[in-house]
Structure formats: structure tokens, C-alpha cells
Design an enzyme around this catalytic site. Structure first.
Site, PDB file in Angstrom:
ATOM      1  N   GLU A 215       0.880  -1.178   0.000  1.00  8.36           N
ATOM      2  CA  GLU A 215       0.000   0.000   0.000  1.00  8.36           C
ATOM      3  C   GLU A 215       0.911   1.220   0.000  1.00  8.36           C
ATOM      4  O   GLU A 215       1.399   1.636   1.043  1.00  8.36           O
ATOM      5  CB  GLU A 215      -0.903  -0.020   1.246  1.00  8.36           C
ATOM      6  CG  GLU A 215      -1.847  -1.204   1.321  1.00  8.36           C
ATOM      7  CD  GLU A 215      -2.954  -1.135   0.281  1.00  8.36           C
ATOM      8  OE1 GLU A 215      -3.192  -0.049  -0.280  1.00  8.36           O
ATOM      9  OE2 GLU A 215      -3.578  -2.169   0.013  1.00  8.36           O
ATOM     10  N   CYS A 249      -2.040   9.440   2.299  1.00  8.84           N
ATOM     11  CA  CYS A 249      -1.651   8.835   1.017  1.00  8.84           C
ATOM     12  C   CYS A 249      -2.621   9.210  -0.093  1.00  8.84           C
ATOM     13  O   CYS A 249      -2.230   9.304  -1.250  1.00  8.84           O
ATOM     14  CB  CYS A 249      -1.580   7.325   1.172  1.00  8.84           C
ATOM     15  SG  CYS A 249      -3.095   6.608   1.819  1.00  8.84           S
TER      16      CYS A 249
HETATM   17  P1  NAD Z   1       8.032   4.889   4.979  1.00 10.70           P
HETATM   18  O1  NAD Z   1       8.071   4.075   3.732  1.00 10.70           O
HETATM   19  O2  NAD Z   1       9.193   5.742   5.293  1.00 10.70           O
HETATM   20  O3  NAD Z   1       7.843   3.927   6.249  1.00 10.70           O
HETATM   21  C1  NAD Z   1       6.781   2.993   6.336  1.00 10.70           C
HETATM   22  C2  NAD Z   1       7.150   1.899   7.307  1.00 10.70           C
HETATM   23  O4  NAD Z   1       8.247   1.169   6.802  1.00 10.70           O
HETATM   24  C3  NAD Z   1       7.586   2.389   8.688  1.00 10.70           C
HETATM   25  O5  NAD Z   1       6.935   1.596   9.652  1.00 10.70           O
HETATM   26  C4  NAD Z   1       9.080   2.171   8.715  1.00 10.70           C
HETATM   27  O6  NAD Z   1       9.562   1.842   9.967  1.00 10.70           O
HETATM   28  C5  NAD Z   1       9.236   0.991   7.783  1.00 10.70           C
HETATM   29  N1  NAD Z   1      10.526   0.935   7.093  1.00 10.70           N
HETATM   30  C6  NAD Z   1      11.339   1.971   6.740  1.00 10.70           C
HETATM   31  N2  NAD Z   1      12.423   1.507   6.088  1.00 10.70           N
HETATM   32  C7  NAD Z   1      12.293   0.150   6.040  1.00 10.70           C
HETATM   33  C8  NAD Z   1      13.079  -0.902   5.471  1.00 10.70           C
HETATM   34  N3  NAD Z   1      14.220  -0.659   4.835  1.00 10.70           N
HETATM   35  N4  NAD Z   1      12.620  -2.155   5.597  1.00 10.70           N
HETATM   36  C9  NAD Z   1      11.464  -2.430   6.223  1.00 10.70           C
HETATM   37  N5  NAD Z   1      10.662  -1.471   6.749  1.00 10.70           N
HETATM   38  C10 NAD Z   1      11.074  -0.209   6.666  1.00 10.70           C
HETATM   39  O7  NAD Z   1       6.685   5.711   4.904  1.00 10.70           O
HETATM   40  P2  NAD Z   1       6.076   6.725   5.938  1.00 10.70           P
HETATM   41  O8  NAD Z   1       6.887   7.966   5.977  1.00 10.70           O
HETATM   42  O9  NAD Z   1       5.800   6.044   7.230  1.00 10.70           O
HETATM   43  O10 NAD Z   1       4.659   7.036   5.253  1.00 10.70           O
HETATM   44  C11 NAD Z   1       4.535   7.904   4.163  1.00 10.70           C
HETATM   45  C12 NAD Z   1       4.374   7.150   2.871  1.00 10.70           C
HETATM   46  O11 NAD Z   1       3.438   6.098   3.026  1.00 10.70           O
HETATM   47  C13 NAD Z   1       3.835   8.021   1.753  1.00 10.70           C
HETATM   48  O12 NAD Z   1       4.439   7.665   0.535  1.00 10.70           O
HETATM   49  C14 NAD Z   1       2.374   7.668   1.723  1.00 10.70           C
HETATM   50  O13 NAD Z   1       1.714   7.932   0.519  1.00 10.70           O
HETATM   51  C15 NAD Z   1       2.423   6.208   2.035  1.00 10.70           C
HETATM   52  N6  NAD Z   1       1.152   5.759   2.607  1.00 10.70           N
HETATM   53  C16 NAD Z   1       0.391   4.895   1.896  1.00 10.70           C
HETATM   54  C17 NAD Z   1      -0.830   4.497   2.405  1.00 10.70           C
HETATM   55  C18 NAD Z   1      -1.720   3.536   1.659  1.00 10.70           C
HETATM   56  O14 NAD Z   1      -2.643   3.023   2.274  1.00 10.70           O
HETATM   57  N7  NAD Z   1      -1.492   3.272   0.382  1.00 10.70           N
HETATM   58  C19 NAD Z   1      -1.259   4.982   3.641  1.00 10.70           C
HETATM   59  C20 NAD Z   1      -0.434   5.850   4.333  1.00 10.70           C
HETATM   60  C21 NAD Z   1       0.776   6.228   3.821  1.00 10.70           C
END
Ligand code: NAD
Length: 487
Positions: A215, A249
Site C-alpha cells: 500500500e 496517502c
Molecule cells: P516509509 O516508507 O518511510 O515507512 C513505512 C514503514 O516502513 C515504517 O513503519 C518504517 O519503519 C518501515 N521501514 C522503513 N524503512 C524500512 C526498510 N528498509 N525495511 C522495512 N521497513 C522499513 O513511509 P512513511 O513515511 O511512514 O509514510 C509515508 C508514505 O506512506 C507516503 O508515501 C504515503 O503515501 C504512504 N502511505 C500509503 C498508504 C496507503 O494506504 N497506500 C497509507 C499511508 C501512507
């Protein structure tokens, strides 16, 4: 020493063993779990509001109640109402040749499901997948974002009240722990986050051939028609940008507006924002940027756009803190970061277009977004927009509400993700669809055994395949007939 990673590994083994001991919870058991989750959400609603607000340094309480509590409760209500039908094996048709045998799909829990959530809706994005996973009869491990420690602590406490560690477990920790989590051999992994991290998740999951639901995010366009009421579109887009300060998002990322209506649209957005939020500083109904780096990112994006010649207008009062008013930006060029990066904050670039086809081309030339919002289109023009653009979902004449309709699948496409959850699609995503053939006792299957070439086999091939093409030559003929006979 890090205690989280060993605990994750131990919990995974615990859940795997518990699942093996009880691989198919019945309807009543699944419903009980969903009801437990619902009652926890209801009981803890005020604590949820406080914890999320503490993580954000100020999150509008109504936004938390709506998205983090009511959203999952809607989702649970829908699952409780529909689960019996979802769980039923589905009868499928069979070939005339196999008539009399039984063919159906059984939906089997996958096992241990991992969920990695994002910070912007810490409960909605962890409890949403949890609902689907429990409905489908799975065990669940949740890794929360490092940016929402209070929400993590509360969710862990809440869920421990209703679920044993071998049913549902919550983990905090930093990125290193998230990486270790993504390497566990889950039976399915649901990840919510950025496309950039999505690559890492898929790579880690591939080591175990763990199926993933990604997602992700992206730049979701709002496309405003010159024929519709501009003020209505402006108000709804302003709301979409201001809700959670645009840290969503599915927030409209930018607006495509007919060139001759750009100024009018920009003015209407400003007016709408001021009406929704007469003040920004000190206004508890307006959500802060979640942390200093994210606030700084917004300032940097605006400064860069300005330095490259964009006109930037703040729609409300600015201050030193992390509550940043919506900024409308016109005069945007493709080389600006705001034209390329997902904004995830209170910035609305307005991009002019001359014809609808040009606007469609603009969207289609970019990575596929999570959502698309046409405003004021109808009939053939709306049909064209729907068929010539790709996005995870669509709300027509508004933003984001498709996500709140839990009988609709929710998910991205291309750069915005893969797989869907919510409602029935969530249940199916986290179930294994086991195609099952049951032979009718008296079915004459032996007619298809060797030695090959008996009359029935010859008639079947003749009936279904007809003669082969003599023009292909004798060698090909005999090769294909030998192959056909051996099948
Ligand atoms: P992010 O990708 O930085 O982090 C998401 C999660 O991934 C966090 O829990 C983080 O700890 C984990 N993470 C980070 N690096 C990792 C790695 N190398 N391996 C495994 N896990 C890792 O995103 P964010 O800043 O938390 O959220 C913002 C982004 O998420 C935006 O792009 C937004 O559009 C998207 N988003 C999508 C949805 C959806 O439902 N499609 C909902 C909310 C946010």
C-alpha cells in the site's frame, strides 16, 4: 542489546505453532475476535485520540476519531455482516468432459500475517489490515512506525487485553527492527509506506517467497473541469489538503485546472481554507506536521519552488511551530521538486491545462497514482477519464471517500502499490484460494489412462481440437499429434 528482534522471532515461532495447532478458526471464533477488537476501539477511543495527538504534537481530535476509530469500526461491522458469505466455499463450473465431478474454491487462512504500518494514521493502517487478517482466520504480527511511539505503546496495551501473544502481537522499534521484521518468513506481508521502501520490502519478502500487499503512495491528481462549479471543487480539494495537514496517502497532491480558471481556482482554495481554519497557529482542529524533519521538508519544497519562479500563497497564518497553513502554488515548472515528489503536506500545486486530453496525457505520463479525483465531469468525458488514466481508486466530485467505503477494494496500482484490502477483497487477499477437485466415484477417469489412443481419447481430441493444419507439414503434424496424444 536489542530485545525487539529476538522477541519478534520468538513470537513468529509461537504464532506459527499456534496456527498449525488450530489452522481453521470457525465463523463464530473469527466473529468473536472482531467483536473483541471493536470493543477495544470503542473503549479506548479517547486514549487513542490522546496518543495520536501526542505523536503528532497536535492532531485534530475529530480527525483521529473519524479515521482511526470510526474507520476500523465500519470495517469490522462490514466484516461481521458479510463474513459467513465470504467464508463459504464457491462452486465453480467444470468442463463438459468432467461433468459429475465437484469443483470448488475453499478459502483457507494463510497462517501468520505480518503488517508494517505508516505513522500518518498509525491505528487505521495497522488495525485495517488486522481486521482483514482476523476475518480470514490468520495470526497477526504488527510492526508500527518509529514515528508513532505513543500510538504503538497504546495499541500494544489495548490488543494485549483482548488477544494472546500467539494471536496478535505489536512491535515498536526503529527502521532496523522494521527491516528484521520484513525478513521473517510470513505467509503474507502487508506493507503501508512509501514506494521507495516498498522496493526494500519486496526484496526482503522475495527471500522467503512471501506474498506481499504493498500500500504505497504517489502524486494523486485532482482534475477540475471548466464546466463544473469551481468553488465546490476548490472547497473539497482544500479540505483534502488540510485534513491531517495533507499527510495522507490519498490526499489530492496537485490540481489540474483549465488555464483560464487558475486564478479563480487559487482564490477559491484560499477562501475555503480560511473558512475551514480561520486561524492555524494554536488551532487544535488543525493538525501539525508530525515531526521537525517533515515540517522542514515542506519549507524546503516551498523555498525551492519560489527560487525557481513559482508564486506561493499561504492560505492562513504562519508561525514558528509545525502547524503549517495550506500553500497554493502557481507558475509550477516540471523541474521543481513539488512537481515531482509526493508532497504529503499542505502544499497545492496548480497545473494549468488547455484541453482535457492534455490533462489526461499529463496524468498518464507519470507513475500511476493511488487515487484520482475528477471534479465536474460527467457522461462520455468522465468515462474517458476513467478509462484513459490508471489509479488505485477514484472519488468523483470529492476526494478520498472511496477509502471510507469498506465494501470497495482499497489499494494501489503500479508505483502506488499492489494487492488490495478492505471488505471482501481484504478477506480474499489474506486467504489462500484453494482450487479443489473432487472426483465423482463412478467417473470413468480410466478412459484417459494409457495405453493412449483409444477411441474415447481420439473422439475427445477430435471434438475439442478438430484437425491439425496440414500446411504445417508432416513432421510438425506427427510431432503435434504425438504431443497431443501424450497429454
Ligand atoms: P516509509 O516508507 O518511510 O515507512 C513505512 C514503514 O516502513 C515504517 O513503519 C518504517 O519503519 C518501515 N521501514 C522503513 N524503512 C524500512 C526498510 N528498509 N525495511 C522495512 N521497513 C522499513 O513511509 P512513511 O513515511 O511512514 O509514510 C509515508 C508514505 O506512506 C507516503 O508515501 C504515503 O503515501 C504512504 N502511505 C500509503 C498508504 C496507503 O494506504 N497506500 C497509507 C499511508 C501512507
Amino acid at each position: 542489546m536489542d530485545m525487539i528482534i529476538p522477541r519478534m522471532q520468538a513470537t513468529f515461532e509461537l504464532q506459527r505453532a499456534a496456527f498449525a495447532a488450530k489452522p481453521f478458526p470457525c465463523l463464530a471464533e473469527r466473529k468473536d475476535k472482531l467483536k473483541t477488537l471493536k470493543s477495544l476501539l470503542q473503549r479506548y477511543q479517547d486514549q487513542i485520540v490522546a496518543a495520536v495527538s501526542a505523536d503528532f504534537g497536535g492532531r485534530a481530535p475529530a480527525e483521529t476519531k473519524l479515521a482511526e476509530v470510526l474507520g476500523p469500526v465500519f470495517e469490522i461491522n462490514h466484516a461481521l455482516h458479510s463474513l459467513r458469505g465470504w467464508m463459504k466455499p464457491r462452486k465453480r463450473s467444470t468442463e463438459l468432459l468432467f461433468l459429475g465431478n465437484s469443483v470448488r474454491v475453499n478459502y483457507q487462512p494463510k497462517g501468520v500475517v505480518g503488517v508494517i504500518g505508516a505513522w500518518n494514521f498509525p491505528l487505521y493502517l495497522s488495525v485495517g489490515p488486522l481486521v482483514a487478517a482476523l476475518a480470514a482466520g490468520n495470526r497477526v504480527m504488527i510492526k508500527m512506525s518509529e514515528l508513532s511511539p505513543r500510538s504503538t505503546e497504546l495499541l500494544a496495551k489495548m490488543l494485549a487485553e483482548g488477544f494472546a501473544e500467539d494471536e496478535v502481537a505489536v512491535f515498536g522499534g526503529e527502521v532496523a527492527q522494521a527491516q528484521a521484521f520484513s525478513q521473517l518468513p510470513f505467509n503474507h506481508l502487508v506493507f503501508t509506506g512509501s514506494p521507495a521502501v516498498g522496493h526494500h520490502i519486496m526484496r526482503a519478502a522475495s527471500q522467503n517467497l512471501t506474498p506481499v500487499t504493498l500500500e504505497l503512495g504517489g502524486k494523486s491528481p485532482a482534475l477540475v473541469s471548466g464546466a463544473g462549479p469551481i468553488a465546490d471543487a476548490a472547497e473539497r480539494i482544500a479540505h483534502g489538503k488540510a485534513f491531517n495537514s495533507g499527510q495522507i496517502c490519498v490526499s489530492p497532491d496537485y490540481a489540474l485546472v483549465p488555464r483560464n480558471r487558475v486564478d479563480e481556482f487559487a482564490t477559491e482554495v484560499q477562501a475555503s481554507f480560511r473558512k475551514l481554519y480561520p486561524t492555524v497557529q494554536g488551532n487544535h482542529e488543525y493538525t501539525s506536521m508530525t515531526c521537525e524533519p517533515h515540517a522542514q521538508r515542506i519549507h524546503d519544497l516551498l523555498a525551492e519552488a519560489k527560487s525557481k519562479g513559482a508564486q506561493v500563497t499561504a492560505c492562513g497564518d504562519s508561525g514558528p511551530g509545525r502547524r503549517i497553513p495550506l500553500h497554493v502554488v502557481t507558475g509550477v515548472t516540471d523541474d521543481m521538486r513539488i512537481a515531482k515528489e509526493e508532497l504529503f503536506g499542505p502544499i497545492l500545486p496548480v497545473i494549468p491545462y488547455d484541453t482535457v486530453d492534455q490533462a489526461i496525457d499529463y496524468i498518464a505520463a507519470r507513475p500511476r497514482p493511488l487515487a484520482m479525483y475528477p471534479f465536474g465531469f460527467s457522461g462520455a468525458e468522465l468515462d474517458k477519464l476513467m478509462t484513459h488514466t490508471h489509479s488505485g481508486g477514484v472519488s468523483v466530485d470529492d476526494w478520498g471517500w472511496h477509502v471510507f467505503n469498506h465494501d470497495l477494494p482499497f489499494g494501489g496500482v503500479g508505483n502506488s502499490g499492489m494487492g488490495t484490502y478492505h471488505g471482501e477483497e481484504g478477506f480474499r487477499e489474506l486467504s489462500h484460494a484453494k482450487g479443489t477437485f473432487k472426483r465423482f466415484r463412478w467417473f470413468p477417469m480410466g478412459l484417459f489412462y494409457p495405453p493412449y489412443g483409444n477411441l474415447v481419447q481420439r473422439l475427445v481430441f477430435k471434438f475439442y481440437l478438430g484437425p491439425s493444419d496440414p500446411a504445417l507439414g508432416a513432421a510438425a503434424d506427427s510431432a503435434s499429434s504425438a504431443k497431443a496424444t501424450s497429454h
